[in-house]
Design a protein around this motif. Structure first.
Motif, short mmCIF file in Angstrom:
data_model
loop_
_atom_site.label_atom_id
_atom_site.label_comp_id
_atom_site.label_asym_id
_atom_site.label_seq_id
_atom_site.Cartn_x
_atom_site.Cartn_y
_atom_site.Cartn_z
N GLU A 72 -12.21 -7.67 -1.45
CA GLU A 72 -13.22 -7.27 -0.48
C GLU A 72 -12.81 -7.76 0.90
N CYS A 73 -12.99 -6.89 1.89
CA CYS A 73 -12.53 -7.25 3.23
C CYS A 73 -13.27 -6.44 4.28
N ALA A 74 -13.07 -6.84 5.53
CA ALA A 74 -13.60 -6.10 6.68
C ALA A 74 -12.54 -6.12 7.77
N VAL A 75 -12.59 -5.11 8.63
CA VAL A 75 -11.64 -5.01 9.73
C VAL A 75 -12.42 -4.89 11.03
N PHE A 76 -11.97 -5.65 12.03
CA PHE A 76 -12.63 -5.63 13.33
C PHE A 76 -11.63 -5.25 14.41
N VAL A 113 -7.83 4.73 -7.77
CA VAL A 113 -7.49 3.31 -7.92
C VAL A 113 -7.13 2.99 -9.36
N ALA A 114 -6.25 2.01 -9.52
CA ALA A 114 -5.89 1.47 -10.83
C ALA A 114 -5.36 0.07 -10.62
N THR A 115 -5.58 -0.79 -11.58
CA THR A 115 -5.13 -2.17 -11.48
C THR A 115 -3.62 -2.24 -11.32
N GLY A 116 -3.18 -3.00 -10.31
CA GLY A 116 -1.75 -3.18 -10.10
C GLY A 116 -1.06 -2.05 -9.38
N GLN A 117 -1.83 -1.10 -8.84
CA GLN A 117 -1.23 0.02 -8.11
C GLN A 117 -1.83 0.12 -6.72
N TYR A 118 -1.05 0.70 -5.81
CA TYR A 118 -1.59 0.98 -4.48
C TYR A 118 -2.66 2.04 -4.60
N ARG A 244 -1.40 -3.55 0.71
CA ARG A 244 -0.62 -4.48 -0.08
C ARG A 244 -1.53 -5.41 -0.87
N ASN A 245 -2.60 -5.88 -0.22
CA ASN A 245 -3.56 -6.74 -0.91
C ASN A 245 -4.24 -6.01 -2.05
N ASP A 246 -4.58 -4.73 -1.83
CA ASP A 246 -5.19 -3.93 -2.89
C ASP A 246 -4.26 -3.82 -4.10
N HIS A 247 -2.98 -3.68 -3.82
CA HIS A 247 -1.98 -3.57 -4.88
C HIS A 247 -1.87 -4.87 -5.67
N LEU A 248 -1.90 -6.01 -4.97
CA LEU A 248 -1.79 -7.31 -5.63
C LEU A 248 -3.02 -7.66 -6.44
N GLY A 249 -4.19 -7.35 -5.91
CA GLY A 249 -5.43 -7.73 -6.57
C GLY A 249 -5.97 -9.05 -6.06
#
Length: 274
Positions: A72-76, A113-118, A244-249
């Motif tokens: 979970e994240c936000a961008v400013f 989306v899938a675990t371990g994938q971009y 990249r973070n989404d890919h890592l988990g």
């Protein structure tokens, strides 16, 4: 130089540059994120290939998407929130492609989306079809084919920019079908789909000049009370790091951050002993 430039690999959080040349921040505040100016996208990874280039066995059962491992994240941009993905701000439920078809309207943005994938983004254009950037080509595919077995959801509300009308979003997407390789202006499927919806040049390669201060802040929610921030010079760089973070988990990202904080404390301790 461009033809001789090797593709840049990503630095770990312990190696990401900080404002201090010795690698330690002397003041509290966001750290400077890595630039992806010479990096290509992760298209070769979106079908399940790992960072080291090894690919998932096509006969291996698809990993289920675990929402508990979602970052979970936000961008400013300066002080304005321009993107947020959290259970507090959006519906993060995922569906099978067949079930999502009942919810899609032309002009919607879809994320697979899938675990371990971009994550892979696409624009729904109607008649069960999407337009998406895949393997360095803009393609028109059936939604069920584009997903390749992954779960999916509508993500119109993740970015906070004012969207174009649905007809214009579809037109933007359809007009790019067939573009490939050097004709492309986007590094990844997310930048392409978001550009179709919002029409902002910042989603394109080179859409912003990387000089001066870093106006974008990526805020990673580590817990209900704690977060970590990185600064970037362009929206494009920030998206690459976010993906990249989404890919890592979540678990791997938190471990990476913990390792960074530990190494910083060790350096500070060593400097204090001198």
């Amino acid at each position: 130089m461009g033809n001789q430039m090797d593709k840049l690999s990503h630095l770990s959080y312990a190696e990401v540059p900080t404002v201090d040349p010795n690698g330690v921040d002397t003041e509290e505040g966001p750290r400077i994120g890595v630039s992806y100016i010479f990096s290509h996208d992760d298209d070769e990874l979106e079908d399940g290939c790992a960072v080291d280039g090894t690919c998932r066995d096509p006969n291996q059962e698809e990993k289920h998407f675990d929402r508990r491992d979602e970052v979970e994240c936000a961008v400013f941009n300066k002080d304005e929130c321009i993107y947020e993905k959290s259970v507090k701000s959006a519906d993060l439920e995922v569906y099978s492609p067949e079930n999502l078809l009942n919810k899609c309207k032309a002009g919607d943005l879809v994320e697979f989306v899938a675990t371990g994938q971009y994550p892979h983004w696409a624009v729904y254009v109607g008649d069960f079809q999407v337009v998406h950037l895949h393997r360095a080509e803009v393609k028109n595919s059936f939604l069920t084919d584009a997903g390749q077995g992954r779960r999916c959801r509508i993500v119109n509300d993740f970015y906070k920019f004012k969207p174009l009308g649905a007809d214009m979003v579809v037109q933007n997407a359809m007009e790019q079908v067939g573009l490939k390789d050097r004709e492309l202006s986007w590094r990844n499927s997310e930048c392409f789909a978001a550009w179709c919806m919002f029409g902002k040049r910042e989603f394109k390669m080179g859409g912003e000049i990387r000089i001066g201060k870093q106006p974008y802040r990526l805020k990673i929610f580590m817990s209900d009370k704690y977060s970590h921030e990185l600064e970037f010079q362009s929206l494009e760089d920030m998206i690459m790091e976010k993906r990249r973070n989404d890919h890592l988990g979540r678990a791997a990202v938190l471990q990476e951050l913990a390792s960074h904080f530990s190494s910083v404390e060790e350096i500070k301790s060593e400097q204090g002993d001198e």
